[in-house]
Design a protein around this motif. Structure first.
Motif, short mmCIF file in Angstrom:
data_model
loop_
_atom_site.label_atom_id
_atom_site.label_comp_id
_atom_site.label_asym_id
_atom_site.label_seq_id
_atom_site.Cartn_x
_atom_site.Cartn_y
_atom_site.Cartn_z
N ALA A 165 1.30 -9.67 -0.82
CA ALA A 165 0.34 -8.93 -0.01
C ALA A 165 0.68 -9.03 1.47
O ALA A 165 0.60 -8.05 2.22
CB ALA A 165 -1.08 -9.44 -0.27
N VAL A 166 1.09 -10.21 1.93
CA VAL A 166 1.45 -10.39 3.33
C VAL A 166 2.68 -9.57 3.66
O VAL A 166 2.74 -8.88 4.69
CB VAL A 166 1.69 -11.89 3.63
N GLY A 175 3.77 -6.86 2.14
CA GLY A 175 3.39 -5.45 2.11
C GLY A 175 2.66 -5.04 3.37
O GLY A 175 2.89 -3.96 3.92
N GLY A 176 1.79 -5.90 3.84
CA GLY A 176 1.07 -5.61 5.08
C GLY A 176 2.01 -5.51 6.27
O GLY A 176 1.85 -4.64 7.13
N LEU A 177 2.99 -6.38 6.33
CA LEU A 177 3.96 -6.33 7.43
C LEU A 177 4.81 -5.05 7.37
O LEU A 177 5.10 -4.45 8.40
CB LEU A 177 4.87 -7.55 7.38
N PHE A 192 3.93 -2.11 6.09
CA PHE A 192 3.10 -0.97 6.48
C PHE A 192 2.76 -1.03 7.97
O PHE A 192 2.62 0.01 8.61
CB PHE A 192 1.83 -0.90 5.65
N ALA A 193 2.64 -2.19 8.54
CA ALA A 193 2.29 -2.31 9.95
C ALA A 193 3.46 -1.93 10.85
O ALA A 193 3.26 -1.41 11.94
CB ALA A 193 1.84 -3.74 10.26
#
Length: 180
Positions: free
Chosen positions: A13-14, A16-18, A20-21
């Protein structure tokens, strides 16, 4: 067991967040500007600089030599027909290019009493199939948009766009994709 699953999902999850960010939003106009074409003065300065290099000096010597003058005179003879892309009558003089040439598929032709290399491009599957039926002394009609020369070759190089024999088209260059 739950702790192991949470331990595996949390880094995913971390990450994936990076991802997309950090990605750019595609709807925003690009901030990169296209490079400007060089001005006439810049082009002249680059040409002058190139002429002082070893290759430039060799090219200038070749241009002044009898062989270079002959090639340049032959290229000048057909420059008007090439610039208007008009029909030129030619006779096939050889089915092979000079030894060591790296021009792809082509033949030697005679136009208005001078010999030229008719370069048609890199040989692909069936693109030149009808051109393989050419024979020495065949009369052809050709059109070109470009004539060039190089010290490596004793003849001007004509880039063939269209070739016709006995009023039948046997080759037509495909238009470039994504060009002007």
């Amino acid at each position: 067991m739950k702790k192991v699953i949470y331990a595996l999902i949390l880094p995913l999850a971390v990450a994936g967040g990076l991802v997309f960010a950090n990605r750019e939003i595609k709807n925003e106009p690009s901030k990169k500007t296209a490079p400007k074409p060089p001005s006439a003065a810049e082009m002249k300065a680059e040409l002058t600089q190139w002429e002082t290099t070893l290759e430039g000096i060799k090219f200038k010597k070749w241009e002044a030599s009898p062989a270079g003058k002959k090639v340049l005179a032959s290229a000048a003879k057909i420059r008007n027909q090439v610039s208007t892309s008009s029909n030129m009558e030619a006779v096939v003089t050889s089915l092979s290019l000079p030894p060591g040439s790296r021009l792809g598929f082509g033949v030697m032709v005679r136009i208005n009493g001078d010999d030229y290399i008719l370069s048609l491009g890199l040989e692909k599957s069936n693109e030149f199939q009808q051109l393989h039926s050419l024979e020495v002394n065949d009369k052809i009609i050709l059109r070109s948009h470009f004539v060039s020369y190089a010290p490596k070759y004793a003849y001007p190089i004509v880039a063939g766009d269209y070739v016709e024999r006995d009023s039948k088209m046997i080759y037509k260059r495909a238009p470039q994709k994504g060009g002007c």
